[in-house]
Write an enzyme that holds these catalytic residues in place. Sequence first.
Site, mmCIF file in Angstrom:
data_model
loop_
_atom_site.group_PDB
_atom_site.id
_atom_site.type_symbol
_atom_site.label_atom_id
_atom_site.label_comp_id
_atom_site.label_asym_id
_atom_site.label_seq_id
_atom_site.Cartn_x
_atom_site.Cartn_y
_atom_site.Cartn_z
ATOM 1 N N LYS A 1 14.389 49.269 65.073
ATOM 2 C CA LYS A 1 15.086 49.908 64.211
ATOM 3 C C LYS A 1 15.542 49.303 63.081
ATOM 4 O O LYS A 1 15.672 49.690 61.842
ATOM 5 C CB LYS A 1 16.295 50.703 64.943
ATOM 6 N N ASN A 2 16.025 48.160 63.172
ATOM 7 C CA ASN A 2 16.693 47.240 62.179
ATOM 8 C C ASN A 2 15.887 46.629 61.291
ATOM 9 O O ASN A 2 16.194 46.082 60.435
ATOM 10 C CB ASN A 2 17.819 46.369 63.020
ATOM 11 N N CYS B 1 33.864 52.545 62.511
ATOM 12 C CA CYS B 1 32.775 52.046 63.339
ATOM 13 C C CYS B 1 33.337 52.037 64.693
ATOM 14 O O CYS B 1 34.385 51.079 64.735
ATOM 15 C CB CYS B 1 31.992 51.162 62.880
ATOM 16 N N ARG C 1 33.990 47.144 59.842
ATOM 17 C CA ARG C 1 33.014 46.638 59.343
ATOM 18 C C ARG C 1 32.865 46.668 57.838
ATOM 19 O O ARG C 1 32.129 47.683 57.325
ATOM 20 C CB ARG C 1 31.610 47.343 60.070
ATOM 21 N N ASP D 1 24.055 42.603 69.829
ATOM 22 C CA ASP D 1 23.302 44.162 70.245
ATOM 23 C C ASP D 1 22.765 43.973 71.693
ATOM 24 O O ASP D 1 22.582 44.884 72.244
ATOM 25 C CB ASP D 1 22.244 44.357 69.214
ATOM 26 N N ARG E 1 19.701 57.423 68.589
ATOM 27 C CA ARG E 1 19.637 56.868 67.363
ATOM 28 C C ARG E 1 18.671 55.508 67.299
ATOM 29 O O ARG E 1 18.230 55.118 66.230
ATOM 30 C CB ARG E 1 20.947 56.308 66.829
HETATM 31 C C1 EPZ Z 1 23.335 44.725 61.480
HETATM 32 O O1 EPZ Z 1 24.757 45.209 61.074
HETATM 33 C C2 EPZ Z 1 22.769 45.363 62.635
HETATM 34 N N1 EPZ Z 1 22.490 46.683 61.980
HETATM 35 C C3 EPZ Z 1 23.791 45.713 63.706
HETATM 36 O O2 EPZ Z 1 22.869 46.456 64.664
HETATM 37 C C4 EPZ Z 1 24.057 44.344 64.267
HETATM 38 O O3 EPZ Z 1 24.919 44.402 65.297
HETATM 39 C C5 EPZ Z 1 24.640 43.165 63.113
HETATM 40 O O4 EPZ Z 1 23.912 43.409 62.123
HETATM 41 C C6 EPZ Z 1 24.701 42.235 63.824
HETATM 42 O O5 EPZ Z 1 23.794 41.359 64.152
HETATM 43 C C7 EPZ Z 1 21.190 46.822 60.945
HETATM 44 O O6 EPZ Z 1 20.518 45.920 60.826
HETATM 45 C C8 EPZ Z 1 20.931 48.270 60.643
HETATM 46 P P1 EPZ Z 1 26.914 42.341 59.530
HETATM 47 P P2 EPZ Z 1 25.425 44.804 59.696
HETATM 48 O O7 EPZ Z 1 27.029 42.706 58.285
HETATM 49 O O8 EPZ Z 1 24.399 44.096 58.848
HETATM 50 C C9 EPZ Z 1 31.350 41.161 58.716
HETATM 51 C C10 EPZ Z 1 22.782 48.050 66.264
HETATM 52 O O9 EPZ Z 1 23.187 48.392 67.430
HETATM 53 N N2 EPZ Z 1 31.110 41.631 57.353
HETATM 54 O O10 EPZ Z 1 25.618 40.926 59.926
HETATM 55 O O11 EPZ Z 1 26.139 45.930 59.384
HETATM 56 C C11 EPZ Z 1 31.135 42.495 59.994
HETATM 57 O O12 EPZ Z 1 32.322 43.151 59.890
HETATM 58 C C12 EPZ Z 1 23.530 47.774 65.252
HETATM 59 O O13 EPZ Z 1 21.484 48.117 66.339
HETATM 60 C C13 EPZ Z 1 32.042 41.506 56.507
HETATM 61 O O14 EPZ Z 1 33.135 41.164 56.932
HETATM 62 O O15 EPZ Z 1 26.304 43.555 60.166
HETATM 63 C C14 EPZ Z 1 30.705 41.756 61.182
HETATM 64 O O16 EPZ Z 1 32.055 41.141 61.468
HETATM 65 C C15 EPZ Z 1 24.984 47.762 65.536
HETATM 66 N N3 EPZ Z 1 31.757 42.005 55.161
HETATM 67 C C16 EPZ Z 1 29.903 40.660 60.593
HETATM 68 O O17 EPZ Z 1 30.106 40.412 59.255
HETATM 69 C C17 EPZ Z 1 30.680 42.447 54.711
HETATM 70 O O18 EPZ Z 1 30.076 42.834 53.575
HETATM 71 C C18 EPZ Z 1 28.416 40.637 60.681
HETATM 72 O O19 EPZ Z 1 28.037 42.118 60.314
HETATM 73 C C19 EPZ Z 1 29.865 42.331 55.726
HETATM 74 C C20 EPZ Z 1 29.944 42.046 57.114
#
Ligand code: EPZ
Length: 419
Positions: A24-25, A118, A123, A306, A398
């Site tokens: 998915k990702n 969320c 996030r 995850d 999903r």
């Molecule tokens: C991706 O989400 C995945 N989703 C998530 O999978 C996964 O949990 C996550 O990466 C971490 O591995 C997809 O790829 C579609 P991040 P993403 O930006 O990109 C902070 C699932 O279950 N952050 O890497 O949204 C954030 O809050 C889903 O399949 C900021 O502070 O996650 C978090 O603490 C859930 N500012 C950390 O970074 C930003 O602008 C990592 O989040 C962006 C992120």
Amino acid sequence: MEKIRISNTQGLKLEGTVRISGAKNAVLPAIAASLLTRAEVRLDNVPLVKDVYTILALMKGLGADYDLQGNSLSIAMKKVLSDEASYEQVRAMRASILVLGPLLARYGKATVALPGGCAIGSRPIDLHIHGLQKMGAAISLEHGYIHAEVSRLHGAEVEFEKKTVTGTENLVMAAALAEGETVLRNCACEPEVSSLCELLVKMGARIEGLGQDTIRIQGVKELGGASHKIIPDRIEAGTFLVAGALCRGDLLLTDIEPGHLETVLEKLRIAGAGLDLGPDRVRVTGGADIRSQDITTSSYPGFPTDMQAQFMVLMTQAQGTSIITETIFDRRFSHVNELMRLGASIEVSGDKAIVHGKTPLSGAEVMATDLRASASLILAGLIAGGQTLINGVEHIDRGYENIEAKLRRLGANIERITG
Ligand code: EPZ
């Protein structure tokens, strides 16, 4: 209202072969990348999960034509007809934010709803916005929408304060059509990010540093079409590996990339599961005794957040105490109370969950709050005595393709009921 019902008499043994679907990702950013070209992009091994239909509806609204035949998709954005990703669409799926970078790069304008709250944590998308501003975009936030505009993005040096998966993907896609060179530092190194870069290179992008935390992109004027196979879903694979270890199973997982699962496999070995690896398959055999251990989630190649909820279920059946530390998301323990309804013994303190094993689980009605929490409740239902009823089924759909059918073929008594 749909529910998942799992009936289990103690001692379920899962046996057989399960084919792992595409990730998915990985498919979501690949579909968004088709915004960067007028030509056709063909994707194979596309998982038929709800998030795929959500992003395809979003892409259609922006002007794409697509044809989904089985697990093969061809999509073309000959002309961008709209630059808006509405609140409805973004609310349904945060990953809709992935159209921001490519839309801005291709069309010079994007209006994308800010993703709201969320279940798994705050996030923000500040790092996406900050990076695009460094590339010259004028961005304002009004009435819950991001309004971004630029004549043409230009190259920039961007250092991510935190590793962000979709943040890295958004900026790599934006930089592919920008003027000049972009250097991204402290990038996420997840296999899904590398797979997106591979697709972009096939489309004609000039990218160095795939899989590393510094990525260099030389922008080009135009990108072409490409054919690309979506990588296996390492989280779906991890979920089935835990099922095998949990249910004294003997499972063969096929169509997976074991190299993407090293940390998960290592933790399973420590837990006492038998593992036999092949180039694109893994055989897992579950032992009677499961060993406890501490787990700390981190960005790739560390232990994936995850997989945290699924592994917690395994640790409820381990001899001894395990401490699970969640470092990525600040509210990713909502499955704990539901697991305790099934008889687990878990205490949460800040970013730590202390799991006291081994406690027999007994079936009950529970509520899934997010995608991976729902997977953990299914795993718990497989070993809980009696009947488990899971609400919040929309979450599992999903990100898991036909999970009940796959589990039924392995011997589980699981079905979807309305009631
Ligand atoms: C991706 O989400 C995945 N989703 C998530 O999978 C996964 O949990 C996550 O990466 C971490 O591995 C997809 O790829 C579609 P991040 P993403 O930006 O990109 C902070 C699932 O279950 N952050 O890497 O949204 C954030 O809050 C889903 O399949 C900021 O502070 O996650 C978090 O603490 C859930 N500012 C950390 O970074 C930003 O602008 C990592 O989040 C962006 C992120």
